[in-house]
Design an enzyme around this catalytic site. Sequence first.
Site, PDB file in Angstrom:
ATOM      1  CD  GLU A   1       3.511  -7.814  -3.680  1.00 12.25           C
ATOM      2  OE1 GLU A   1       3.544  -6.597  -3.416  1.00 12.25           O
ATOM      3  OE2 GLU A   1       4.396  -8.597  -3.328  1.00 12.25           O
ATOM      4  N   PRO A   2      -1.958  -6.854  -6.439  1.00  8.06           N
ATOM      5  CG  PRO A   2      -3.671  -7.617  -7.851  1.00  8.06           C
ATOM      6  CD  PRO A   2      -2.343  -8.010  -7.266  1.00  8.06           C
TER       7      PRO A   2
ATOM      8  NE  ARG B   1      -7.622   6.031  -0.586  1.00  9.51           N
ATOM      9  CZ  ARG B   1      -7.568   6.778  -1.661  1.00  9.51           C
ATOM     10  NH1 ARG B   1      -8.669   7.336  -2.115  1.00  9.51           N
ATOM     11  NH2 ARG B   1      -6.446   6.975  -2.283  1.00  9.51           N
TER      12      ARG B   1
ATOM     13  CB  CYS C   1     -14.411  17.205  17.604  1.00 13.10           C
ATOM     14  SG  CYS C   1     -16.021  16.943  18.294  1.00 13.10           S
TER      15      CYS C   1
ATOM     16  CE1 TYR D   1      -4.257  -0.046   0.914  1.00 12.89           C
ATOM     17  CE2 TYR D   1      -5.000   0.619  -1.260  1.00 12.89           C
ATOM     18  CZ  TYR D   1      -4.154  -0.106  -0.473  1.00 12.89           C
ATOM     19  OH  TYR D   1      -3.201  -0.908  -1.050  1.00 12.89           O
TER      20      TYR D   1
HETATM   21  N1  LLP Z   1       2.457  -4.363  -2.612  1.00  7.39           N
HETATM   22  C1  LLP Z   1       3.147  -3.527  -1.813  1.00  7.39           C
HETATM   23  C2  LLP Z   1       4.527  -3.848  -1.466  1.00  7.39           C
HETATM   24  C3  LLP Z   1       2.541  -2.355  -1.347  1.00  7.39           C
HETATM   25  O1  LLP Z   1       3.220  -1.522  -0.587  1.00  7.39           O
HETATM   26  C4  LLP Z   1       1.194  -2.072  -1.699  1.00  7.39           C
HETATM   27  C5  LLP Z   1       0.514  -0.890  -1.199  1.00  7.39           C
HETATM   28  C6  LLP Z   1       0.511  -2.984  -2.521  1.00  7.39           C
HETATM   29  C7  LLP Z   1       1.181  -4.108  -2.958  1.00  7.39           C
HETATM   30  C8  LLP Z   1      -0.897  -2.763  -2.962  1.00  7.39           C
HETATM   31  O2  LLP Z   1      -1.017  -1.594  -3.691  1.00  7.39           O
HETATM   32  P1  LLP Z   1      -2.349  -1.290  -4.531  1.00  7.39           P
HETATM   33  O3  LLP Z   1      -2.438  -2.327  -5.612  1.00  7.39           O
HETATM   34  O4  LLP Z   1      -3.511  -1.359  -3.619  1.00  7.39           O
HETATM   35  O5  LLP Z   1      -2.129   0.062  -5.054  1.00  7.39           O
HETATM   36  N2  LLP Z   1      -3.596   3.910   1.915  1.00  7.39           N
HETATM   37  C9  LLP Z   1      -3.244   4.369   0.588  1.00  7.39           C
HETATM   38  C10 LLP Z   1      -2.564   3.286  -0.205  1.00  7.39           C
HETATM   39  C11 LLP Z   1      -1.321   2.745   0.425  1.00  7.39           C
HETATM   40  C12 LLP Z   1      -0.691   1.648  -0.390  1.00  7.39           C
HETATM   41  C13 LLP Z   1       0.430   1.024   0.324  1.00  7.39           C
HETATM   42  N3  LLP Z   1       1.036  -0.066  -0.371  1.00  7.39           N
HETATM   43  C14 LLP Z   1      -4.491   4.866  -0.109  1.00  7.39           C
HETATM   44  O6  LLP Z   1      -5.537   4.903   0.515  1.00  7.39           O
HETATM   45  O7  LLP Z   1      -4.429   5.292  -1.253  1.00  7.39           O
END
Ligand code: LLP
Length: 402
Positions: free
Chosen positions: A258-259, A297, A328, A358
Site C-alpha cells: 500500500e505505498p 507538512r 495569520c 500529503y
Molecule cells: N497503509 C496504511 C494502513 C497507512 O496508514 C498508510 C499511511 C499507508 C498505507 C501509506 O503510507 P505511505 O506509503 O504513504 O507512507 N500525513 C503524513 C503521513 C500519514 C500516513 C498515514 N498512513 C505525512 O505527511 O507524512
Amino acid sequence: MDFTKVAQKYGTPLYLYDFGHFEKQYRKLKEAFRGRKSLIAYAVKANSNLSVIKKFADLGAGADCVSIGEVKRALRAGVKNYNIIFSGVGKRDDEIEEALRLGILFINVESEAELKRVETIAKDMEIEARISIRVNPNIDPQTHPYISTGLHQNKFGVDIETAKKLYIYSHNSPHLNPVGIHFHIGSQLTQLSPIREASEKIANLVRHLQVLDIDIKFFDVGGGIGIQYSDEVVIEPYDYAQAILSTLSGLDVTIIMEPGRYLTANGGYFVSSVLYEKSNGDKRFLIVDGAMNDLLRPSLYNAYHKIEFITNSTSSETSKGDIVGPVCESGDFLGKDREIPKEIEHGDLVVVHSAGAYGFVMSSNYNSRGRVCEIAFENGEYRVIREREDFEKLIELETKFL
Ligand code: LLP
C-alpha cells in the site's frame, strides 16, 4: 519541468505533478516483486486527485482506501472493485455497508468491535464479508512519532493474540470470510529491519492459522516506504522485496503493498511566487503566496522539504531566512533558516519539492483561501487536473442559508 512556463500559464500557487515519475516508481516496485503474485494498492490518501488515481489504475494498480469517499474515488478513477481495500480504525455502518455492496476485495478490520459490526451488517445483507485483520506487531519503525503506527501504544490494529482469536471467530462465522492479513508499521520508513521483523511475525501467524485450517490468501504489508526529502538513505525496492519475501517461504500468498508517498512524493512540486520580503531585526522573511493551508507538512510535522528559488538575478549570493505564507499564524512557514538568494524579487518563484504526497490532500480553506489548482505533466505536456477553487465555490454550501 518548466516551472516558469507553468506559473505564467496557470498562476500561483499550484501543485505540479510529474506523471512520468509516478509511473517510474510504480514499475520499479512492481518489478522488484516479479515472479510472485503481487498487487500494488496505491494508498489514495497520499494524493487522491482522480487523474492521479487513474494513472495508477491504468498501470494495473489497486487502491488502499480509508473512507468510503476514497473507495468511491478509486472506482470513479477506474480501479477495479476486486482490487480495492478499505482500512481505517473508525468505519461507520453506512461505510461498511456500502463497501460490502460495492464488492471490494476485503475490508481491513482493526478491532473486535468492528469485526462484530461487519458481521452484523453482512448478516443483514445476507452475504459473506471478505475481511482481513490488521495486526499490530509491536515493532518500533524508527520514524516520526506522528506517523508511527506499529507499536501497541498506537491506536491501530490488534495484537497477535487477539488476532488469532478474531481469525478463529471469523472462520466459524457464516458471514465472515477471513481472506487476508495486514500490517502497517509506519510511514517514511528508512530502515529495513523493522519491516523484515514485522513481516516475519505476521508470516508466522499465517503459518499458525494454516494449522487451524484458516487459509490466508492475501499478505498485506501496508505502505510506508520512505523517500528522500533531503539526505536520507532510502530503502531500495529490490531490498524491500527481498526482506519481505525472505519471510514467506512455503507460503502461497498474494503480496499486497500500500505505498503512497513512495509513488507520488518526489513527483510533486508546490509552486508559489514571492510577494514581499522583510526583516524584523536581523531575521529575514520571504513572504510567498503559498501557505500552510496549501501545504501543511512543514507546520504540522516540522517536515523538511527542499526549496528551489527561480530568479532573474545573476548573483549567487544567499543569506539565511524563513519562507513564510500569508496565513495569520506564526506556524505558517514552508521552510525555516534556509539559504535564500540575496537578490530576489516580487514574482520570482519558490518551488517546494517532494510535495506530491500529503500535500494537496491535507490542504484546507483556512483564512478563506481557495484550494489551489493541480497540474499534470505527462508526455511533454501540461494539463489541469483540478481547477483552482474560486470564491463562489468557497461559499457555495453556505449562501442558501443567508
Ligand atoms: N497503509 C496504511 C494502513 C497507512 O496508514 C498508510 C499511511 C499507508 C498505507 C501509506 O503510507 P505511505 O506509503 O504513504 O507512507 N500525513 C503524513 C503521513 C500519514 C500516513 C498515514 N498512513 C505525512 O505527511 O507524512
